[in-house]
Scaffold this motif. Structure first.
Motif, PDB file in Angstrom:
ATOM      1  N   GLY A  17       0.797  -1.221   0.000  1.00 20.88           N
ATOM      2  CA  GLY A  17       0.000   0.000   0.000  1.00 20.88           C
ATOM      3  C   GLY A  17       0.828   1.270   0.000  1.00 20.88           C
ATOM      4  N   ILE A  18       1.840   1.339  -0.841  1.00 19.15           N
ATOM      5  CA  ILE A  18       2.719   2.515  -0.876  1.00 19.15           C
ATOM      6  C   ILE A  18       2.521   3.345  -2.141  1.00 19.15           C
ATOM      7  CG2 ILE A  18       4.454   1.412   0.580  1.00 19.15           C
ATOM      8  CD1 ILE A  18       6.097   0.893  -1.976  1.00 19.15           C
ATOM      9  N   GLY A  19       1.434   3.080  -2.871  1.00 26.10           N
ATOM     10  CA  GLY A  19       1.181   3.833  -4.097  1.00 26.10           C
ATOM     11  C   GLY A  19       1.660   3.133  -5.345  1.00 26.10           C
ATOM     12  N   LEU A  20       1.856   1.808  -5.261  1.00 26.11           N
ATOM     13  CA  LEU A  20       2.268   1.015  -6.416  1.00 26.11           C
ATOM     14  C   LEU A  20       1.308  -0.146  -6.617  1.00 26.11           C
ATOM     15  CD1 LEU A  20       6.148   0.728  -5.899  1.00 26.11           C
ATOM     16  CD2 LEU A  20       4.932   2.285  -7.436  1.00 26.11           C
ATOM     17  N   ASN A  21       1.084  -0.491  -7.877  1.00 24.19           N
ATOM     18  CA  ASN A  21       0.314  -1.680  -8.230  1.00 24.19           C
ATOM     19  C   ASN A  21       1.207  -2.617  -9.030  1.00 24.19           C
ATOM     20  OD1 ASN A  21      -2.180  -1.006  -7.068  1.00 24.19           O
ATOM     21  ND2 ASN A  21      -2.744   0.254  -8.831  1.00 24.19           N
ATOM     22  N   ALA A  22       1.204  -3.883  -8.667  1.00 24.67           N
ATOM     23  CA  ALA A  22       2.011  -4.878  -9.377  1.00 24.67           C
ATOM     24  C   ALA A  22       1.092  -5.898 -10.036  1.00 24.67           C
ATOM     25  CB  ALA A  22       2.977  -5.570  -8.428  1.00 24.67           C
ATOM     26  N   GLU A  23       1.502  -6.373 -11.202  1.00 24.27           N
ATOM     27  CA  GLU A  23       0.699  -7.350 -11.936  1.00 24.27           C
ATOM     28  C   GLU A  23       1.623  -8.244 -12.757  1.00 24.27           C
ATOM     29  OE1 GLU A  23      -2.859  -7.482 -15.329  1.00 24.27           O
ATOM     30  OE2 GLU A  23      -1.866  -5.592 -14.794  1.00 24.27           O
ATOM     31  N   VAL A  24       1.339  -9.534 -12.738  1.00 21.47           N
ATOM     32  CA  VAL A  24       2.085 -10.469 -13.581  1.00 21.47           C
ATOM     33  C   VAL A  24       1.451 -10.457 -14.967  1.00 21.47           C
ATOM     34  CG1 VAL A  24       2.739 -12.868 -13.954  1.00 21.47           C
ATOM     35  CG2 VAL A  24       2.747 -11.926 -11.631  1.00 21.47           C
ATOM     36  N   VAL A  25       2.236 -10.072 -15.979  1.00 21.56           N
ATOM     37  CA  VAL A  25       1.737 -10.033 -17.358  1.00 21.56           C
ATOM     38  C   VAL A  25       2.403 -11.158 -18.138  1.00 21.56           C
ATOM     39  CG1 VAL A  25       1.208  -7.583 -17.336  1.00 21.56           C
ATOM     40  CG2 VAL A  25       3.506  -8.320 -17.970  1.00 21.56           C
ATOM     41  N   GLU A  26       1.664 -11.720 -19.078  1.00 28.37           N
ATOM     42  CA  GLU A  26       2.160 -12.866 -19.834  1.00 28.37           C
ATOM     43  C   GLU A  26       2.267 -12.539 -21.310  1.00 28.37           C
ATOM     44  OE1 GLU A  26      -0.165 -16.314 -19.054  1.00 28.37           O
ATOM     45  OE2 GLU A  26      -0.011 -16.156 -16.865  1.00 28.37           O
ATOM     46  N   SER A  27       3.213 -13.201 -21.967  1.00 23.95           N
ATOM     47  CA  SER A  27       3.346 -13.109 -23.421  1.00 23.95           C
ATOM     48  C   SER A  27       2.824 -14.404 -24.034  1.00 23.95           C
ATOM     49  CB  SER A  27       4.813 -12.878 -23.814  1.00 23.95           C
ATOM     50  OG  SER A  27       5.606 -13.980 -23.414  1.00 23.95           O
ATOM     51  N   GLY A  28       2.817 -14.471 -25.344  1.00 22.40           N
ATOM     52  CA  GLY A  28       2.230 -15.636 -25.995  1.00 22.40           C
ATOM     53  C   GLY A  28       3.137 -16.846 -26.070  1.00 22.40           C
ATOM     54  N   ASP A  29       4.347 -16.764 -25.571  1.00 21.82           N
ATOM     55  CA  ASP A  29       5.294 -17.879 -25.690  1.00 21.82           C
ATOM     56  C   ASP A  29       5.622 -18.478 -24.325  1.00 21.82           C
ATOM     57  OD1 ASP A  29       6.566 -15.675 -24.763  1.00 21.82           O
ATOM     58  OD2 ASP A  29       8.297 -15.792 -26.116  1.00 21.82           O
ATOM     59  N   ASN A  30       4.612 -18.550 -23.460  1.00 25.50           N
ATOM     60  CA  ASN A  30       4.762 -19.151 -22.132  1.00 25.50           C
ATOM     61  C   ASN A  30       5.755 -18.387 -21.260  1.00 25.50           C
ATOM     62  OD1 ASN A  30       3.996 -21.148 -20.230  1.00 25.50           O
ATOM     63  ND2 ASN A  30       5.894 -22.287 -20.629  1.00 25.50           N
ATOM     64  N   ARG A  31       5.832 -17.098 -21.475  1.00 25.43           N
ATOM     65  CA  ARG A  31       6.708 -16.262 -20.667  1.00 25.43           C
ATOM     66  C   ARG A  31       5.882 -15.242 -19.880  1.00 25.43           C
ATOM     67  NH1 ARG A  31      12.237 -16.239 -22.046  1.00 25.43           N
ATOM     68  NH2 ARG A  31      12.718 -17.694 -23.733  1.00 25.43           N
ATOM     69  N   ALA A  32       6.437 -14.773 -18.784  1.00 22.24           N
ATOM     70  CA  ALA A  32       5.741 -13.806 -17.935  1.00 22.24           C
ATOM     71  C   ALA A  32       6.754 -12.829 -17.351  1.00 22.24           C
ATOM     72  CB  ALA A  32       4.979 -14.509 -16.819  1.00 22.24           C
ATOM     73  N   ALA A  33       6.243 -11.667 -16.964  1.00 20.45           N
ATOM     74  CA  ALA A  33       7.088 -10.640 -16.349  1.00 20.45           C
ATOM     75  C   ALA A  33       6.267  -9.918 -15.293  1.00 20.45           C
ATOM     76  CB  ALA A  33       7.595  -9.658 -17.401  1.00 20.45           C
ATOM     77  N   LEU A  34       6.962  -9.243 -14.392  1.00 13.96           N
ATOM     78  CA  LEU A  34       6.286  -8.447 -13.367  1.00 13.96           C
ATOM     79  C   LEU A  34       6.217  -7.002 -13.841  1.00 13.96           C
ATOM     80  CD1 LEU A  34       5.042  -8.585 -10.511  1.00 13.96           C
ATOM     81  CD2 LEU A  34       7.247  -7.775  -9.636  1.00 13.96           C
ATOM     82  N   GLN A  35       4.999  -6.457 -13.852  1.00  9.74           N
ATOM     83  CA  GLN A  35       4.789  -5.064 -14.256  1.00  9.74           C
ATOM     84  C   GLN A  35       4.382  -4.252 -13.030  1.00  9.74           C
ATOM     85  OE1 GLN A  35       1.470  -3.597 -17.065  1.00  9.74           O
ATOM     86  NE2 GLN A  35       3.268  -3.797 -18.399  1.00  9.74           N
ATOM     87  N   ILE A  36       5.103  -3.163 -12.784  1.00 15.12           N
ATOM     88  CA  ILE A  36       4.858  -2.318 -11.615  1.00 15.12           C
ATOM     89  C   ILE A  36       4.475  -0.926 -12.096  1.00 15.12           C
ATOM     90  CG2 ILE A  36       5.806  -1.401  -9.467  1.00 15.12           C
ATOM     91  CD1 ILE A  36       7.932  -3.609  -9.593  1.00 15.12           C
TER      92      ILE A  36
END
Length: 434
Positions: free
Chosen positions: A188-207
């Motif tokens: 709760g410090i003013g950031l939102n995080a989300e795991v986003v995925e690509s079409g080749d079975n890969r994922a990254a963390l988006q902040i």
């Protein structure tokens, strides 16, 4: 046993008589409280000595009368957001393209601003927040981080926060990313995080930041980095948490051709308009103030409904000690004085003292208003109702049976004010009723 009985009385009073809602009529400034005191003192100074009956019926009647008056006053106050609660001024802001620019009127001088206050706005850029998108890694592979206890830091709004997490032997990349997603969102410090995925079975963390824009002298909204310490480092580089994919930007627009900038898409202009820009414009959007006819019709209808409810409730209550006819006749007298003779607006005083409204005629009358002179009877009616509600609240005992024992000498200088006598049953038991 005495304690049980007293608790029962208290609970009965709280449940049946103490107000369930707090209204604007309950918030008093010092000068308002001083006026209430002066009113009580003035009434009591020349008041006769009454014989007050100490029984439940009298007490209940006095409290109920005062509560109904308080509710009437609160309902009338809620109809207007102006400082003058009898005001019938209802204005709203308008824009020539509300899909791109939305506006609300927040000014205090609606009569002066209708048709005169306004401006043209052109939006060339919306304010956006910063977004960091990490490296896309294979979801089902073993973690790119070796099993250990890790830490990284975040600097946002000139504050620094440390995040700690553990990686276990059985963790996959997706497990680590989801772990960090929950860790950041729960902070709760003013950031939102989300795991986003690509079409080749890969994922990254988006902040992403929850706010838009960037203040003067700053290069970014937030910064993810590592500092030396006891816990392992390397998570920021391995996961790409510090990679800015979309920097924060301020809103750029013009007001009547003059360049302006804001860190948010929501701002005020001149203390009169609350503006929300939604999209880039291709031509100037006009913003101004107009009369809100629908709000005025609703105001008048609600005022009449509250009056009718008060009169009908006064008529419906019958007991030997309650002077319902006196209360009803005073309320009807106010309506007869101010609301008679405006049938051309669709407002008619009926024979039993209630007021009826022809909605179609009222809409036509409001739409054809050239000035506020036609509304003067309704405004005076509102003022009189507010004053009557205050009068009832000061001395509700005059509506219950109280035989006169002795009259004070009106010429005597020995008559002194005793401001609490009129509130013996209805004002001093709990501070909610003071």
């Amino acid at each position: 046993m005495a304690g049980v009985s007293l608790n029962g009385v208290y609970n009965h009073f709280i449940q049946d008589y103490v107000s369930k809602d707090v209204t604007q009529a309950d918030a008093h400034r010092k000068d308002e409280l001083r006026d209430v005191y002066k009113s009580i003192a003035k009434i009591n100074k020349q008041s006769p000595l009454y014989l007050l009956t100490d029984d439940d019926i009298t007490r209940n009647d006095a409290i109920e009368i005062k509560e109904k008056a308080r509710l009437l006053q609160g309902n009338i106050f809620s109809l207007s957001n102006q400082e003058d609660k009898s005001s019938l001024n209802h204005t709203s802001a308008f824009t020539s393209d509300d899909e791109k620019v939305d506006a609300s009127y927040i000014g205090k001088t609606p009569d002066d601003d209708v048709g005169s206050a306004g401006f043209d706005i052109e939006v060339s850029q919306l304010a956006t927040g910063q977004t960091n998108t990490g490296k896309f890694i294979v979801k089902d592979s073993s973690s790119v981080l070796l099993p250990d206890n890790y830490a990284f830091d975040v600097r946002i709004d000139k504050q620094e926060y440390e995040f700690q997490f553990s990686v276990y032997q059985s963790d996959k990349n997706i497990d680590v990313l989801q772990k960090l997603e929950k860790l950041i969102n729960r902070a709760g410090i003013g950031l939102n995080a989300e795991v986003v995925e690509s079409g080749d079975n890969r994922a990254a963390l988006q902040i992403g930041g929850t706010h838009t824009g960037i203040r003067t002298g700053e290069n970014s909204q937030f910064e993810v980095y590592e500092s030396s310490g006891e816990l392992a480092t390397g998570s920021v580089a391995a996961l790409g948490l510090d990679q800015i994919s979309s920097p924060a930007a301020n809103a750029h627009f013009t007001l009547n051709g003059e360049d302006r900038m804001a860190i948010s898409n929501h701002f005020t202009v001149g203390g009169k308009f609350d503006i929300q820009i939604k999209d880039i414009t291709t031509s100037p959007v006009s913003v101004g103030v107009k009369r809100d006819n629908e709000a005025l019709v609703k105001h008048i209808s609600s005022l009449v409904d509250n009056y009718n409810k008060f009169v009908l409730e006064a008529s419906g209550k019958q007991d030997a000690k309650f002077k319902s006819d006196k209360l009803k006749s005073e309320a009807i007298g106010i309506a007869r004085q101010y609301m008679s003779g405006i049938e051309d607006m669709g407002i008619k005083l009926e024979g039993e003292g209630t007021i009826s409204i022809d909605d179609e005629m009222l809409h036509q009358a409001v739409a054809g208003l050239q000035n506020d002179e036609m509304l003067k009877p309704i405004r005076n009616f509102t003022d009189a109702l507010i004053n009557k509600a205050k009068d009832i609240a000061v001395d509700p005992m005059k509506y219950v049976d109280r035989p006169v024992v002795n009259y004070k000498n009106p010429d005597s200088r020995d008559n002194t004010a005793s401001p609490y006598i009129t509130s013996e049953y209805s004002g001093m038991m709990f501070n909610n009723y003071c």
